[in-house]
Design a protein around this motif. Sequence first.
Motif, PDB file in Angstrom:
ATOM      1  N   VAL A 134       0.870  -1.322  -0.078  1.00  0.00           N
ATOM      2  CA  VAL A 134       0.009  -0.066  -0.053  1.00  0.00           C
ATOM      3  C   VAL A 134       0.852   1.346   0.142  1.00  0.00           C
ATOM      4  O   VAL A 134       1.755   1.494   1.039  1.00  0.00           O
ATOM      5  N   CYS A 178      -2.423  -4.022  -9.727  1.00  0.00           N
ATOM      6  CA  CYS A 178      -2.659  -2.486  -9.194  1.00  0.00           C
ATOM      7  C   CYS A 178      -4.146  -2.651  -8.984  1.00  0.00           C
ATOM      8  O   CYS A 178      -4.937  -2.600  -9.931  1.00  0.00           O
ATOM      9  N   VAL A 179      -4.473  -2.920  -7.846  1.00  0.00           N
ATOM     10  CA  VAL A 179      -6.014  -2.912  -7.412  1.00  0.00           C
ATOM     11  C   VAL A 179      -6.819  -1.599  -7.299  1.00  0.00           C
ATOM     12  O   VAL A 179      -7.962  -1.433  -7.095  1.00  0.00           O
ATOM     13  N   HIS A 180      -5.828  -0.517  -7.120  1.00  0.00           N
ATOM     14  CA  HIS A 180      -6.421   0.774  -7.067  1.00  0.00           C
ATOM     15  C   HIS A 180      -4.985   1.871  -7.305  1.00  0.00           C
ATOM     16  O   HIS A 180      -4.134   1.503  -7.086  1.00  0.00           O
ATOM     17  N   GLU A 210      -4.593  -1.078 -14.399  1.00  0.00           N
ATOM     18  CA  GLU A 210      -5.262  -2.113 -13.132  1.00  0.00           C
ATOM     19  C   GLU A 210      -5.415  -3.413 -13.665  1.00  0.00           C
ATOM     20  O   GLU A 210      -5.772  -4.403 -12.910  1.00  0.00           O
ATOM     21  N   THR A 240       0.635  -7.489  -4.690  1.00  0.00           N
ATOM     22  CA  THR A 240      -0.782  -6.703  -4.915  1.00  0.00           C
ATOM     23  C   THR A 240      -0.350  -5.003  -4.373  1.00  0.00           C
ATOM     24  O   THR A 240       0.462  -5.086  -3.482  1.00  0.00           O
ATOM     25  N   ALA A 286      -1.808  -0.884  -4.104  1.00  0.00           N
ATOM     26  CA  ALA A 286      -2.676  -0.172  -4.202  1.00  0.00           C
ATOM     27  C   ALA A 286      -2.013   1.321  -3.929  1.00  0.00           C
ATOM     28  O   ALA A 286      -1.071   1.492  -2.961  1.00  0.00           O
ATOM     29  N   TYR A 297      -2.613   5.497  -3.302  1.00  0.00           N
ATOM     30  CA  TYR A 297      -3.274   6.375  -2.803  1.00  0.00           C
ATOM     31  C   TYR A 297      -2.814   7.753  -3.165  1.00  0.00           C
ATOM     32  O   TYR A 297      -1.826   8.181  -2.284  1.00  0.00           O
ATOM     33  N   HIS A 318      -9.273  -3.172  -1.552  1.00  0.00           N
ATOM     34  CA  HIS A 318      -7.850  -2.670  -1.831  1.00  0.00           C
ATOM     35  C   HIS A 318      -6.932  -3.307  -1.173  1.00  0.00           C
ATOM     36  O   HIS A 318      -5.718  -3.283  -1.442  1.00  0.00           O
ATOM     37  N   ARG A 365      -6.740  -9.221  -4.990  1.00  0.00           N
ATOM     38  CA  ARG A 365      -7.870  -9.107  -6.051  1.00  0.00           C
ATOM     39  C   ARG A 365      -8.923 -10.359  -5.930  1.00  0.00           C
ATOM     40  O   ARG A 365      -8.263 -11.587  -6.099  1.00  0.00           O
ATOM     41  N   SER A 422     -11.014   4.532  -9.323  1.00  0.00           N
ATOM     42  CA  SER A 422      -9.668   3.745 -10.125  1.00  0.00           C
ATOM     43  C   SER A 422      -9.275   4.341 -11.426  1.00  0.00           C
ATOM     44  O   SER A 422      -8.204   4.129 -11.800  1.00  0.00           O
TER      45      SER A 422
END
Length: 381
Positions: free
Chosen positions: A234, A284-286, A298, A311, A313, A315, A362, A366, A376
């Motif tokens: 993350v 990239c889940v988000h 994504e 995985t 994410a 922000y 996220h 996934r 997204s």
Amino acid sequence: MKRILALDGGGIRGVFTLQILAEIEELFRQEQNKPSLVLADVFDLVAGTSTGAIIAAFLSWGLTVEEIEKLYIGNSAEMFAASPWTQKLKSKYNPTAIARFFRERFTEENGKEALLGTKRLKTSLLIVMRNGSTGSPWPVSNNPKAKYNVRELGDGGKNPECNLDIPLWQLLRASTAAPTYFPPEPILLAGKSHVFMDGGITPYNNPALIATLMATLPSYKFCWPTGCEQLHVVSVGTGLARARLPGKAASAINLLDQIRYLAPALIGSVAAEQDLLCRVLGDCVHGSVWDSEVGALELPSLFGGQEQKFTYARYDEPLDAATHPEIRQLPGSQAQLDDLTIIPLLKKLGQAYAEKHVRKEHLHPRSAEFQPCECSVTKDE
């Protein structure tokens, strides 16, 4: 599954980061039905650069996001205390004040200063800085197996270059020593003084990729397994502040305009590249659209789903006049990294962003049913 939390540099814009972290913390509390859960309970490695290093250290120390925000905002004036006039040619802000803030908060129970190797850190911690004496980036962790963290040499002698014996406060001072804002921080290594500067002037102002490499490359000796089900990253930004030249004709752009543009442009460009590489290597889940040509990435691209290494994410969003009308009123139409008057605005924008974008799905690999949400694929200018 191992989890990595990576936090960008960006000065007081770390307030924006904290709002996103608060939402992540709350989601984990609800999911695990633990009202007292802290992020150190769910993340195995916390990495940070500059202001991100401050937040990362407090998280690894075991503080809640609310406690960190109170410290961060309540002591912002101390951290950005102006230098006395006799030191103005060296730095804009007083390094003694911010060093004292770090010293007072990172101590052992007996009152002694906590070292990087302290057992009070509840997670693995990565702090990014730049060694100005050697010209090299320094991603330093508290991993006891790391090459430069071995305390005892083969002959039974003490290793004079052991990073675990560096005071934690001093590493934070070094990582936050932004040129012109704070002077470099000297650290004694093997009897020789090295001069350290802000981690933002390395390739790792966004430390997500270096944290992932440190966790997985054999050289760093974490040796965590890879794969979307095995590793989750993350990455949280401080609100992008895009470098823009002033709205003048090209012939009117002067030397000062170019100097002001250069450092933010380089730092922002490299940080964006780190994000792009994470999206290519991982699932990239988000993440907002990286640019209008490649999109958000994504879906699997260079690597197929079974080949993706983790995985991921991300922000972050631009904090400038083009995306937020409130910022149009600020000097230079930018959220400056040392403007303490914008703390309420940063908090407001961060909360709004977190409410809109941060989702429970996220924070996990996934699922087959998961589809990218609208946020997204929001157009990124």
